[in-house]
Scaffold this motif. Structure first.
Motif, PDB file in Angstrom:
ATOM      1  N   ASN A   1       3.885   0.176 -10.848  1.00 12.43           N
ATOM      2  CA  ASN A   1       3.477  -0.675  -9.656  1.00 12.43           C
ATOM      3  C   ASN A   1       3.729  -2.237  -9.756  1.00 12.43           C
ATOM      4  O   ASN A   1       4.111  -2.760  -8.868  1.00 12.43           O
ATOM      5  N   THR A   2       3.529  -2.693 -11.045  1.00 13.86           N
ATOM      6  CA  THR A   2       3.647  -4.101 -11.219  1.00 13.86           C
ATOM      7  C   THR A   2       5.088  -4.381 -10.982  1.00 13.86           C
ATOM      8  O   THR A   2       5.250  -5.562 -10.212  1.00 13.86           O
TER       9      THR A   2
ATOM     10  N   SER B   1       0.496  -5.751 -16.801  1.00  8.11           N
ATOM     11  CA  SER B   1       1.244  -6.280 -15.940  1.00  8.11           C
ATOM     12  C   SER B   1       1.934  -7.585 -16.281  1.00  8.11           C
ATOM     13  O   SER B   1       3.219  -7.944 -15.653  1.00  8.11           O
TER      14      SER B   1
ATOM     15  N   THR C   1      -2.305  -7.802  -1.982  1.00  6.68           N
ATOM     16  CA  THR C   1      -1.543  -6.567  -2.023  1.00  6.68           C
ATOM     17  C   THR C   1      -0.864  -6.291  -0.684  1.00  6.68           C
ATOM     18  O   THR C   1       0.357  -5.978  -0.494  1.00  6.68           O
TER      19      THR C   1
ATOM     20  N   GLY D   1      -2.981  -3.028  -5.717  1.00  4.40           N
ATOM     21  CA  GLY D   1      -1.628  -2.602  -5.853  1.00  4.40           C
ATOM     22  C   GLY D   1      -1.224  -2.192  -7.402  1.00  4.40           C
ATOM     23  O   GLY D   1      -0.594  -1.235  -7.506  1.00  4.40           O
TER      24      GLY D   1
ATOM     25  N   GLY E   1      -2.184   1.147  -8.016  1.00  9.79           N
ATOM     26  CA  GLY E   1      -1.706   2.162  -7.231  1.00  9.79           C
ATOM     27  C   GLY E   1      -2.452   2.388  -5.708  1.00  9.79           C
ATOM     28  O   GLY E   1      -2.304   3.378  -4.981  1.00  9.79           O
TER      29      GLY E   1
ATOM     30  N   ASP F   1      -2.592   1.050  -1.985  1.00  8.96           N
ATOM     31  CA  ASP F   1      -1.952   0.231  -1.010  1.00  8.96           C
ATOM     32  C   ASP F   1      -2.717   0.268   0.393  1.00  8.96           C
ATOM     33  O   ASP F   1      -2.687   1.314   0.949  1.00  8.96           O
TER      34      ASP F   1
ATOM     35  N   THR G   1       3.530   2.019   1.233  1.00  5.95           N
ATOM     36  CA  THR G   1       4.238   2.116   0.295  1.00  5.95           C
ATOM     37  C   THR G   1       3.715   2.997  -0.658  1.00  5.95           C
ATOM     38  O   THR G   1       2.443   3.071  -1.027  1.00  5.95           O
TER      39      THR G   1
ATOM     40  N   LEU H   1       2.670   3.936  -4.102  1.00  7.37           N
ATOM     41  CA  LEU H   1       2.449   3.302  -5.484  1.00  7.37           C
ATOM     42  C   LEU H   1       1.994   4.610  -6.356  1.00  7.37           C
ATOM     43  O   LEU H   1       1.906   5.636  -5.869  1.00  7.37           O
ATOM     44  N   HIS H   2       2.009   4.179  -7.578  1.00  9.91           N
ATOM     45  CA  HIS H   2       1.523   5.186  -8.459  1.00  9.91           C
ATOM     46  C   HIS H   2      -0.033   5.038  -8.853  1.00  9.91           C
ATOM     47  O   HIS H   2      -0.344   4.155  -9.583  1.00  9.91           O
TER      48      HIS H   2
ATOM     49  N   VAL I   1      10.341   3.709  -9.909  1.00  9.35           N
ATOM     50  CA  VAL I   1       9.711   2.662  -8.886  1.00  9.35           C
ATOM     51  C   VAL I   1      10.897   2.772  -7.585  1.00  9.35           C
ATOM     52  O   VAL I   1      12.085   2.670  -7.711  1.00  9.35           O
TER      53      VAL I   1
END
Ligand SMILES: *Cc1c(COP(=O)(O)O)cnc(C)c1O
Length: 391
Positions: free
Chosen positions: A33-34, A65, A221, A240, A243, A245, A250, A252-253, A389
């Motif tokens: 995510n980062t 991160s 985010t 974000g 994970g 959003d 988007t 994200l995980h 990603v």
């Protein structure tokens, strides 16, 4: 974390499951995510790790991160900043939202930058700088329309002038201007443009007052993902990273999986009331499994009646109302035995419910679920592997 740690009651140390439920935090999700957020941000990326890294562990999220593209850290209290320093995290670190009598001296000694929303805070951080013989690096905070933190547009000119005067006295250096958008989860809302304009005007006014802020930051985010013209020099992202959003645009995980062991199984006839308040009766003969997680741990009571968990690969409804310490699930004819493990939530890849599902069932945000995981839940931090990603 030692036995004498005072932040949690004895016996409720992180990492030791008291209830039997275990939260697994997958840092490879945070890493992926980062990387995506850093590539979208373009300039700097501040990892906001307030509220214990949105419940994922502040130091772990901070380190992950920083190793994957974040350039700075942000928190909403001096104490959270000091805790990161104590944990050995050495990156640029900003704290805002502090009471005016916060431990600013300690913050300065720990090389923490400070958000300043008004005159009282400016005076307090300047006094702390004078006492500690340091120069405080300040981010002036302007309210661009939420009526929450930050100086109002009408106070802004006076605050900038006071900050410039404090710079001349030698203990203050305005390094940044920050604002925050309240509607970025709806990217097309015209209020976003208005908020951005107010921010641009505030930066111009700061420059007009003789300040030279290097770092202008407005986007969190949602705006990082959807509003490129709000990115300026730095994006401040929290949700974000873990994970979430808020803009819903988007993939994200999610990083959390909550597993709970079955502590008991019983067979009951049709018409059996389950739990407090006789809110539910079994429609037929069935089997019920008891899981030791309740609203003191993370399970929102408001999800009663809607929620399900995954057990033996199947969806199993949560029946009756959620209790403080437990929930009951209807397992039909499954010969489940105590000790088998149910997935309460996870990334969703194997059909298990997600944090987003729980938030929907409870009529709340994912943020509230992930920051509400109580101290009885055991914690395990893993790096499960490289996640793709899709930038
Ligand atoms: C929490 C917070 C952020 C991070 O917001 P996300 O939507 O979680 O990325 C940014 N700025 C401020 C002022 C915040 O309080």
């Amino acid at each position: 974390m030692g036995v004498h740690d005072r932040s949690r009651p004895r016996g409720l140390r992180a990492g030791r499951a008291v209830s039997g439920a275990t939260l697994t935090v997958d840092l490879s999700a945070v890493a992926a995510n980062t990387r995506l957020l850093a590539s979208r941000a373009g300039g700097g990326l501040m990892a906001v790790v307030k509220a214990d890294g949105f419940g994922h562990g502040a130091a772990a999220v901070a380190r992950t991160s920083l190793a994957n593209g974040a350039s700075a850290l942000g928190v909403t209290s001096v104490q959270e900043a000091l805790d990161l320093r104590t944990a050995g995290v050495g990156a640029p670190l900003l704290s805002w939202l502090n009471p005016v009598d916060a431990a600013f001296d300690d913050a300065l000694v720990a090389d923490v930058e400070l958000g300043v929303p008004g005159h009282a805070h400016l005076a307090a951080v300047a006094a702390a700088a004078a006492r500690t013989r340091r120069r405080v690096r300040v981010h002036l905070h302007v309210d661009v329309g939420m009526a929450r933190d930050g100086a109002s547009v009408t106070e802004w000119g006076g605050l900038c002038a006071a900050a410039r005067a404090a710079e001349r006295e030698g203990h203050v250096r305005v390094v940044g201007v920050m604002g925050h958008l309240g509607w970025a989860d709806r990217p097309r809302d015209p209020l976003n443009r208005q908020g951005r304009e107010r921010f641009v005007e505030a930066v111009a006014a700061a420059r007009g007052a003789g300040l030279r802020p290097r770092v202008r930051h407005l986007a969190a985010t949602a705006a990082t993902l959807t509003l490129p013209d709000t990115h300026f020099d730095l994006c401040r992202v929290g949700a974000g990273l873990v994970g979430i959003d808020p803009s819903g645009t988007t993939l994200l995980h999610p990083a959390l999986t909550l597993a709970a062991p079955v502590v008991g199984v019983r067979e009951v006839p049709a018409g059996t009331h389950v739990g407090y308040g006789r809110t539910y009766a079994t429609p037929r003969r069935t089997r019920l499994a008891l899981l030791p997680v309740g609203y003191a741990d993370v399970i929102p009571r408001a999800a009663s009646g809607s929620a399900w968990v995954q057990l033996r690969g199947r969806r199993r409804k949560v029946v009756g109302s959620v209790s403080m310490d437990c929930i009951v699930v209807d397992i039909g004819d499954d010969a489940v035995t105590p000790g088998e493990v149910a997935t309460v939530f996870g990334p969703g890849a194997d059909g298990e419910p997600t944090v987003a599902d729980w938030a929907r069932w409870a009529g709340t945000l994912e943020h509230e679920i992930v920051t509400g995981i109580g101290p009885r839940v055991g914690r395990r931090v893993v790096t499960a592997g490289d996640l793709a990603v899709s930038a």
